[in-house]
Design a protein around this motif. Structure first.
Motif, PDB file in Angstrom:
ATOM      1  N   GLY A  13      83.380  12.717 -58.116  1.00 56.14           N
ATOM      2  CA  GLY A  13      82.919  13.197 -56.816  1.00 56.14           C
ATOM      3  C   GLY A  13      81.720  12.463 -56.265  1.00 56.14           C
ATOM      4  N   VAL A  14      81.180  11.481 -57.032  1.00 59.62           N
ATOM      5  CA  VAL A  14      79.995  10.744 -56.594  1.00 59.62           C
ATOM      6  C   VAL A  14      80.372   9.298 -56.317  1.00 59.62           C
ATOM      7  CG1 VAL A  14      77.710   9.916 -57.251  1.00 59.62           C
ATOM      8  CG2 VAL A  14      78.419  12.233 -57.879  1.00 59.62           C
ATOM      9  N   ASP A  15      80.061   8.814 -55.110  1.00 56.33           N
ATOM     10  CA  ASP A  15      80.302   7.431 -54.734  1.00 56.33           C
ATOM     11  C   ASP A  15      78.995   6.657 -54.877  1.00 56.33           C
ATOM     12  OD1 ASP A  15      80.897   5.002 -53.658  1.00 56.33           O
ATOM     13  OD2 ASP A  15      81.408   5.730 -51.653  1.00 56.33           O
ATOM     14  N   PRO A  16      78.882   5.792 -55.911  1.00 54.39           N
ATOM     15  CA  PRO A  16      77.616   5.084 -56.127  1.00 54.39           C
ATOM     16  C   PRO A  16      77.278   4.097 -55.030  1.00 54.39           C
ATOM     17  CG  PRO A  16      79.311   4.235 -57.587  1.00 54.39           C
ATOM     18  CD  PRO A  16      79.895   5.433 -56.912  1.00 54.39           C
ATOM     19  N   GLU A  17      78.276   3.720 -54.220  1.00 51.98           N
ATOM     20  CA  GLU A  17      78.023   2.782 -53.131  1.00 51.98           C
ATOM     21  C   GLU A  17      77.402   3.464 -51.915  1.00 51.98           C
ATOM     22  OE1 GLU A  17      78.538  -0.460 -53.536  1.00 51.98           O
ATOM     23  OE2 GLU A  17      79.152   0.028 -55.588  1.00 51.98           O
ATOM     24  N   GLN A  18      77.470   4.786 -51.881  1.00 56.49           N
ATOM     25  CA  GLN A  18      76.967   5.540 -50.738  1.00 56.49           C
ATOM     26  C   GLN A  18      75.650   6.229 -51.116  1.00 56.49           C
ATOM     27  OE1 GLN A  18      78.191   5.740 -47.552  1.00 56.49           O
ATOM     28  NE2 GLN A  18      76.338   6.884 -47.084  1.00 56.49           N
ATOM     29  N   PRO A  19      74.525   5.817 -50.544  1.00 56.46           N
ATOM     30  CA  PRO A  19      73.258   6.448 -50.912  1.00 56.46           C
ATOM     31  C   PRO A  19      73.233   7.915 -50.512  1.00 56.46           C
ATOM     32  CG  PRO A  19      72.970   5.028 -48.990  1.00 56.46           C
ATOM     33  CD  PRO A  19      74.359   4.783 -49.501  1.00 56.46           C
ATOM     34  N   SER A  20      72.537   8.714 -51.303  1.00 56.32           N
ATOM     35  CA  SER A  20      72.384  10.135 -50.983  1.00 56.32           C
ATOM     36  C   SER A  20      70.904  10.460 -50.863  1.00 56.32           C
ATOM     37  CB  SER A  20      73.027  11.023 -52.047  1.00 56.32           C
ATOM     38  OG  SER A  20      72.134  11.298 -53.101  1.00 56.32           O
ATOM     39  N   VAL A  21      70.603  11.467 -50.065  1.00 61.28           N
ATOM     40  CA  VAL A  21      69.213  11.876 -49.861  1.00 61.28           C
ATOM     41  C   VAL A  21      68.575  12.255 -51.187  1.00 61.28           C
ATOM     42  CG1 VAL A  21      67.723  13.601 -48.796  1.00 61.28           C
ATOM     43  CG2 VAL A  21      69.594  12.592 -47.476  1.00 61.28           C
TER      44      VAL A  21
END
Length: 273
Positions: A13-21
């Motif tokens: 469920g986590v996309d490492p290419e997409q930064p998260s707050v």
């Protein structure tokens, strides 16, 4: 654990290419639970506004003072921390349970990495838990089985929205979101908010532009708009102020630094009648 290679492992469920707050925040604090994409945003933020790390720690200190006040002075014994982010130092449950071990705390965040890391820290702590949920879905958050196990809706609750509401645009109606949460909570409940402040200062303009460019979010608001989050509630003195001015541990020695003027915060109580 983040890796230095381009092929970083990530939980389902986590996309490492997409930064998260949550993970960018972790990177700014020097944490390890972030990816290359998050560290890239953190570096750009520090390049644009070198004081951004000070800003993050200032917010963290505000959170600690708020939680200590809520437990020791307002008599709150249950807390819901919305948009809690990844665990770091002086977490909400640590501050609350240091003041009173009976305090119950539930962390809420949309990032799937937060819950497992929080639960690892909370292992063996029966009075604290973490859930993965979209804070904009009030019914799902307040009705979550892990939350209802700890939070009694008939008792006053502290709702923390620290560094959260400026992530939502006006179209997402963050003011209405606060009203819906507080309507569902018992009289005597408290709302705590911190928010990035709209300002003509170069630091504010640079930070807002970069947040929008890298994260697609970051909505700085005027003081009057921040105060509106507390409509219908009874303000706790000194009202909505810059974070260092809210119940400081020591007397503020002089004028605030420009970066200290980028964040506003306050606390208010739901009246009994």
């Amino acid at each position: 654990m983040s890796l230095s290679s381009a092929h970083e492992w990530a939980p389902p469920g986590v996309d490492p290419e997409q930064p998260s707050v949550a993970r960018v925040h972790d990177a700014l604090l020097g944490g390890m639970e972030n990816f290359i994409s998050d560290r890239s945003v953190a570096r750009r933020l520090k390049d644009a506004v070198p004081e951004v790390v000070n800003l993050v720690w200032c917010s963290r200190a505000f959170l600690g003072r708020v939680v200590d006040f809520l437990v020791r002075e307002a008599g709150i014994r249950q807390i819901v921390d919305l948009g809690a982010g990844l665990p770091t130092v002086e977490n909400t449950h640590e501050v609350a349970q240091f003041a009173d071990p009976r305090c119950r705390v539930v962390y809420v965040d949309i990032d799937p990495m937060v819950e497992p890391h929080a639960r690892a820290i909370l292992s063996g702590n029966p009075n604290a838990d973490a859930i993965t949920a979209d804070v904009r879905d009030v019914e799902s958050v307040l009705g979550h089985p892990s939350l209802t196990k700890l939070i009694d809706p008939a008792q006053p609750t502290a709702l923390l929205a620290i560094g959260l509401l400026h992530l939502f645009s006006d179209q997402e109606d963050p003011h209405g979101l606060c009203r819906r949460y507080m309507a569902a909570l018992a009289p005597g409940s408290h709302l705590a908010v911190s928010h990035l402040m709209a300002s003509p200062s170069p630091q504010a303009k640079a930070l807002e532009a970069l947040l929008q460019a890298t994260m697609g979010t970051g909505h700085f608001r005027e003081r009057t708009a921040v105060s509106r989050f507390f409509d219908g509630l009874v303000p706790v003195e000194p009202g909505v102020v810059h974070l260092p001015e809210w119940h400081p541990d020591e007397r503020i020695p002089g004028p605030l630094a420009p970066w200290e003027e980028l964040l506003l915060g306050g606390v208010a109580r739901k009246p009994y009648a």
